[in-house]
Scaffold this active site. Sequence first.
Site, PDB file in Angstrom:
ATOM      1  CB  CYS A 165       0.330  -8.194   2.079  1.00 37.02           C
ATOM      2  SG  CYS A 165       1.326  -8.775   3.473  1.00 37.02           S
ATOM      3  CG  HIS A 305      -2.625  -2.389   2.708  1.00 37.55           C
ATOM      4  ND1 HIS A 305      -2.819  -3.722   2.417  1.00 37.55           N
ATOM      5  CD2 HIS A 305      -1.488  -2.336   3.451  1.00 37.55           C
ATOM      6  CE1 HIS A 305      -1.839  -4.442   2.950  1.00 37.55           C
ATOM      7  NE2 HIS A 305      -1.023  -3.624   3.577  1.00 37.55           N
ATOM      8  CD  GLU A 316      -3.888   2.399   2.119  1.00 37.34           C
ATOM      9  OE1 GLU A 316      -4.814   1.761   1.610  1.00 37.34           O
ATOM     10  OE2 GLU A 316      -3.380   2.110   3.222  1.00 37.34           O
ATOM     11  CE  LYS A 337      -4.404  -5.193   5.778  1.00 39.38           C
ATOM     12  NZ  LYS A 337      -5.148  -4.519   4.698  1.00 39.38           N
ATOM     13  CG  HIS A 342      -1.880  -7.394   7.477  1.00 41.41           C
ATOM     14  ND1 HIS A 342      -2.326  -8.130   6.405  1.00 41.41           N
ATOM     15  CD2 HIS A 342      -0.862  -6.620   7.000  1.00 41.41           C
ATOM     16  CE1 HIS A 342      -1.633  -7.802   5.334  1.00 41.41           C
ATOM     17  NE2 HIS A 342      -0.731  -6.897   5.671  1.00 41.41           N
ATOM     18  CG  PHE A 401       6.773  -6.920   3.257  1.00 41.52           C
ATOM     19  CD1 PHE A 401       6.490  -5.588   3.491  1.00 41.52           C
ATOM     20  CD2 PHE A 401       6.988  -7.750   4.343  1.00 41.52           C
ATOM     21  CE1 PHE A 401       6.415  -5.082   4.783  1.00 41.52           C
ATOM     22  CE2 PHE A 401       6.915  -7.260   5.646  1.00 41.52           C
ATOM     23  CZ  PHE A 401       6.625  -5.925   5.861  1.00 41.52           C
TER      24      PHE A 401
END
Length: 418
Positions: A165, A305, A316, A337, A342, A401
């Site tokens: 990502c 993010h 975050e 997002k 996403h 990830f």
Amino acid sequence: MVITGIGVRAPGGSGTKAFWDLLTAGRTATRRISFFDPAPFRSQVAGEVDFRPEDEGLTPREIRRMDRATQFAVACAREAVADSGLEFGGVDPYRIGVSLGSAVASATSLENEYLVMSDRGRQWRVDPGYLSPHMFDYLSPGVMPAEIAWVAGAEGPVTMVSDGCTSGLDAVGHAVQLIREGGADVMVAGAADTPISPIVLACFDAIKATTTRNDDPAHASRPFDASRDGFVLAEGAAVFVLEEYATARARGARIYAEITGYATRCNAYHMTGLKRDGREMAEAIRVALDEARIDPTRIDYVNAHGSGTKQNDRHETAAFKRSLGDHAHRVPISSIKSMVGHSLGAIGSLEIAACALAIRDNVVPPTANLHDPDAECDLDYVPLTAREQRVDTVLTVGSGFGGFQSAMVLRAPEGAAA
């Protein structure tokens, strides 16, 4: 390094203008999946792009050859090249490069081909007689940047970046580094992903990373909200033309933003897990700020993010506090997002586009659906409504990830009107 051209394909409309109009209006483009029957799945909502390759000028042969993600990338590249105003034919082709990111590349076409060859999974031994002649194009991710190279006439460095990502951020960061070290004069860079397919949906179902708010798709993506329960899968793409500042100025190009700092780190900890202290993301932010040679207090906006998972949003928030200090409580932060979902490897580039447009228009896009903030996410996450303010310097971050954490700093070009 500066951005002189932008091309976007995202949920909610076609092109850069439609994308920015959606974000600044605080509208959401997430809906129940229409590409296939999602009823068997735990999560049944997504951010789909209304995309017709015929309308993008792709020929029947190109449509047959290219996976949907590649079609997105080509459409965005054409838009970005045109938007830049650069006469690519007048540039030494060995000095033009491509850096494209994607998390799952041609997963949609690979799944479709398997369904054909296995008679929708009924046959354990697949029949190669039904194999598409374009299977190599679907199997090799490197085909995607190669298609972009043909659009731009690029015969310099052509690269595929695939690290989950953060791919969309890292592909642009790689492009900046290539120009800086003298490997290219012009880079066409960005990312594309079209992961809305049964196999990808099932993978995220298995780890319970996606939302189950199937009864309210438009409000299912809720970053930093106490009621969030996972991210909304999406598709999309964004591609940029990058040049050196002096060259762009000399030809009178419109400059959206300068890219002044970039860094990426990995937590080497867990494939999907994040430490609560946000140390790795904070380190990426620190290095990006150092490269940009600015103090954290100079940041006017942070594009988070903000995936909408419990652990990411808390991780975050901790990273912002650790890296920005007291300024973390003063600077506006938001997650797009919440509006477009996403799109895995593509989202980092879409967020760079949002940052460049925020600088151009002095507008901070909001975090939609943020009605009841999580007590542990106690920063200014710009709920519901866009905010007009001076935006000279922007920080955008990504988390993926595998433990990947990336950060990039963009700023208004020198001489921009106040």
